[in-house]
Every structure is written in structure tokens, then in C-alpha cells.
Write a protein that holds these residues in place. Structure first.
Motif, PDB file in Angstrom:
ATOM      1  N   ALA A 170     -41.694   8.454  40.927  1.00  0.00           N
ATOM      2  CA  ALA A 170     -41.672   9.389  42.052  1.00  0.00           C
ATOM      3  C   ALA A 170     -40.241   9.822  42.317  1.00  0.00           C
ATOM      4  CB  ALA A 170     -42.258   8.736  43.299  1.00  0.00           C
ATOM      5  N   ALA A 193     -38.789  16.685  38.699  1.00  0.00           N
ATOM      6  CA  ALA A 193     -40.243  16.507  38.587  1.00  0.00           C
ATOM      7  C   ALA A 193     -40.892  17.564  37.708  1.00  0.00           C
ATOM      8  CB  ALA A 193     -40.879  16.527  39.971  1.00  0.00           C
ATOM      9  N   GLN A 220     -44.641  16.451  37.215  1.00  0.00           N
ATOM     10  CA  GLN A 220     -44.893  15.418  36.206  1.00  0.00           C
ATOM     11  C   GLN A 220     -44.831  14.018  36.807  1.00  0.00           C
ATOM     12  OE1 GLN A 220     -41.955  16.227  33.206  1.00  0.00           O
ATOM     13  NE2 GLN A 220     -42.593  18.369  33.002  1.00  0.00           N
ATOM     14  N   THR A 270     -44.813  12.030  41.063  1.00  0.00           N
ATOM     15  CA  THR A 270     -45.053  12.283  42.479  1.00  0.00           C
ATOM     16  C   THR A 270     -43.765  12.736  43.165  1.00  0.00           C
ATOM     17  OG1 THR A 270     -46.786  10.612  42.530  1.00  0.00           O
ATOM     18  CG2 THR A 270     -45.865  11.281  44.640  1.00  0.00           C
ATOM     19  N   TYR A 271     -43.900  13.791  43.949  1.00  0.00           N
ATOM     20  CA  TYR A 271     -42.806  14.319  44.765  1.00  0.00           C
ATOM     21  C   TYR A 271     -43.144  13.996  46.218  1.00  0.00           C
ATOM     22  CZ  TYR A 271     -40.203  18.054  47.256  1.00  0.00           C
ATOM     23  OH  TYR A 271     -39.413  18.772  48.124  1.00  0.00           O
ATOM     24  N   ALA A 307     -46.893  12.308  49.909  1.00  0.00           N
ATOM     25  CA  ALA A 307     -46.871  12.359  48.450  1.00  0.00           C
ATOM     26  C   ALA A 307     -47.533  13.657  48.005  1.00  0.00           C
ATOM     27  CB  ALA A 307     -47.607  11.162  47.878  1.00  0.00           C
ATOM     28  N   ARG A 314     -48.633  16.252  44.792  1.00  0.00           N
ATOM     29  CA  ARG A 314     -48.934  16.250  43.365  1.00  0.00           C
ATOM     30  C   ARG A 314     -49.372  17.618  42.856  1.00  0.00           C
ATOM     31  NH1 ARG A 314     -50.707  11.412  45.612  1.00  0.00           N
ATOM     32  NH2 ARG A 314     -49.721   9.530  44.728  1.00  0.00           N
ATOM     33  N   THR A 315     -49.145  18.656  43.665  1.00  0.00           N
ATOM     34  CA  THR A 315     -49.431  20.022  43.220  1.00  0.00           C
ATOM     35  C   THR A 315     -48.198  20.882  43.422  1.00  0.00           C
ATOM     36  OG1 THR A 315     -50.189  20.915  45.356  1.00  0.00           O
ATOM     37  CG2 THR A 315     -51.822  19.749  43.991  1.00  0.00           C
TER      38      THR A 315
END
Length: 310
Positions: free
Chosen positions: A81, A96, A219, A221-222, A230, A232-233
Motif C-alpha cells: 500500500a 501505485a 497496482q 492499495t492507495y 483504502a 482500489r479504483t
């Protein structure tokens, strides 16, 4: 148990910061690519004179973060992350894989120039240590006005709060905070009122520009600034990058989320050690290490140990 990369924001800059990065081919190549995008050598921005200007500071921080992260990844360190405070979020988004490097350069440059243009003088940030968010909010509500606005900005730790706004209002807030028992209340080396509604016009410009860019799903978790969630898109990451400039950053919550995701080893990208100090002081069980050339072997050893334990 996993590794997280964390990226600092404005206020951590120091003279020579880009000349003291890891001497690694991936870092050198990244600085060269950023220089090509800017049409000048980004390394020229890390002297004391240039670092008096918001655009130089933000570009230098962005460059230092991405270059160091890429060097670590090239050495086999794989973060689960990423999170970045303020402008550090753009380095996190590039790391990311959400933003192309050139697009990150363009957005950071636009962001910084528009911030400085909107509020060239008379505004900034201040830090209050020792009071809670609720206490600082009450002080701010009592002092802010249309003529001299001030806002709660970043929540860096449960008792480390940053306020943003006009200099006269911040001076009054700092005085009152000390009167109410704050252990420290000081102005920061930031000349713009980041992360408050005063900068909504900048957020609007960023939104228009990023909507025309080709983004990619992250790629890794941001973890965002505004809501400390968190993400993820690519859409959620873009929304966070755009809107954080006009909203407070919940940094302590963001690092708590990193820990909840299973990350207990943080590597802080240069310069400085502010984010590591915050994590080590406020998150039990987390080890946060500032990445410097002198400690690269230790960083790689810790990462290998963490991977072996996963």
C-alpha cells in the motif's frame, strides 16, 4: 505483515534534498524523466533560493518521492500500500501506477502554481501540538471571519493539528492555543493555505485536467487524504487527488488504515523523518523508517525480513 510506502508533503523540504537521494540507476533515470517533462533539470530546484517558492518545493518533493520509491521497487521491495500527505499523494499515485510520471509532473506543477497565484502572500499553515481536534476546532470557530478566515486543516496525530488561513487569524489561534495549554503552536514553512476551502478553485482546475488523462487501476492499495479510506479504483484515487487541496487531510487516520491493512513496516520517502516520527509515536506495533542513502542496506534487510515473515 506488509510494507507501506509513505510520502511527505510540503514543509519537509531541505536544501540539497535531490542531490542526497539514493545513488541508484532507477532514481537517476526517474529524475532524468522528470527533467525532460519539465524542460529543465529538476535537480536545480533543491537550493535554498528555489525552495522559497511553492512550485519548486512541491516538484522537488514529488521527484524525491517517486525516484526513491522506484529505486526500492527495483531492489525488490514491494509495497502492499501507499499513502502520501498533501502533495505526497501525487507521488503515491504515480508509484501505485494510477498516474503516468509525466501526468504527475503536470498536475503537481499546475497545483503548486495555482496555489501560489491565488494566495501569494498573507496566508499559510501553522501547527498546534498538545490539543485535540475538538479543542482546535472550537478555537478556530471563535476566531475565523470572512475578512480573516482560518480553518482546521490536517490531523497529523490525535494531538498534532494543522490550521490553514490568513496570517492574522492564525496568530490569534496560536495565541489562544497556547493559553489553553498547547505544548507548541508555531507557524510552518509553508506560504499557502493548503487543505481548506480557500483553495476550491485549484481543486476545480485539477479536476478538469485530470479528467482528460489516461488513468490506470492502482497496482497496490492507495490510502486517501480526505476520508482516509483504502482505494482500489482509479476513479477514487483521482477524486482524492483533486479534492484534498480544498479539504483537511486525515493523516493519522490514513496511517491507522495502513496498519489495519496489515502494513506494520513503513518506509518514508525523503526528505526528513516527520511522518516516521508520527507513526512511531502514535501507532503501536508499527516500525517506520526514513529512507536515506546511508541506511539503504538496513532498509533492504528489513524488507527482506518482512517478506520472509509474510
Amino acid at each position: 505483515m506488509s510494507v507501506a510506502f509513505i510520502f511527505p508533503g510540503q514543509g519537509t523540504q531541505s536544501s540539497g534534498m535531490l542531490h542526497h537521494l539514493l545513488d541508484h540507476p532507477a532514481a537517476i533515470r526517474t529524475l532524468d524523466e522528470i527533467s525532460e517533462a519539465l524542460h529543465f533539470d529538476v535537480r536545480d530546484l533543491d537550493n535554498e533560493r528555489c525552495l522559497e517558492f511553492t512550485d519548486a518545493v512541491q516538484l522537488a518533493l514529488f521527484a524525491a518521492g517517486v525516484a526513491t520509491a522506484r529505486a526500492l521497487i527495483a531492489e525488490g521491495v514491494r509495497p502492499a500500500a501507499v499513502a502520501g500527505l498533501s502533495v505526497g499523494a501525487f507521488a503515491a499515485a504515480v508509484t501505485a501506477g494510477v498516474l503516468e510520471l509525466r501526468d504527475g509532473v503536470e498536475l503537481v506543477s499546475l497545483r503548486a502554481k495555482e496555489m501560489a497565484k491565488l494566495y501569494p502572500t498573507g496566508y499559510g499553515l501553522s501547527a498546534i501540538v498538545g490539543l485535540t481536534e475538538c479543542q482546535v476546532e472550537a478555537i478556530v470557530r471563535a476566531i475565523t471571519s470572512e475578512q480573516t478566515p482560518v480553518f482546521v486543516g490536517n490531523i497529523n496525530a490525535p494531538r498534532q493539528i494543522v490550521v490553514a488561513g490568513s496570517n492574522p487569524a492564525m496568530d490569534r489561534v496560536l495565541d489562544e492555543a497556547l493559553r489553553q495549554g498547547a505544548g507548541k503552536a508555531v507557524r510552518l514553512h509553508v506560504s499557502v493555505p493548503s487543505h481548506c476551502p480557500l483553495l476550491q478553485p485549484v481543486a476545480d482546475l485539477l479536476g478538469k485536467r485530470i479528467s482528460a488523462m489516461n488513468l490506470t487501476a492502482p497496482q497496490m492499495t492507495y490510502v486517501g487524504n480526505v476520508n482516509a479510506r483504502a482505494m482500489r479504483t482509479k476513479e477514487l484515487v483521482a477524486h482524492d487527488l483533486v479534492n484534498s487541496i480544498a479539504h483537511g487531510v486525515r493523516w493519522h487516520d490514513a496511517t491507522t488504515v495502513l496498519q489495519e491493512l496489515g502494513c506494520n513496516l513503513f518506509f518514508e520517502m525523503p526528505p526528513g523523518h516527520t511522518l516516521s516520527d508520527l507513526a512511531n509515536e502514535n501507532l503501536s506495533g508499527v516500525n517506520s523508517v526514513p529512507v536515506k542513502a546511508a541506511v539503504l542496506s538496513r532498509v533492504l534487510r528489513l524488507a527482506q525480513q518482512e517478506e520472509a515473515n509474510t
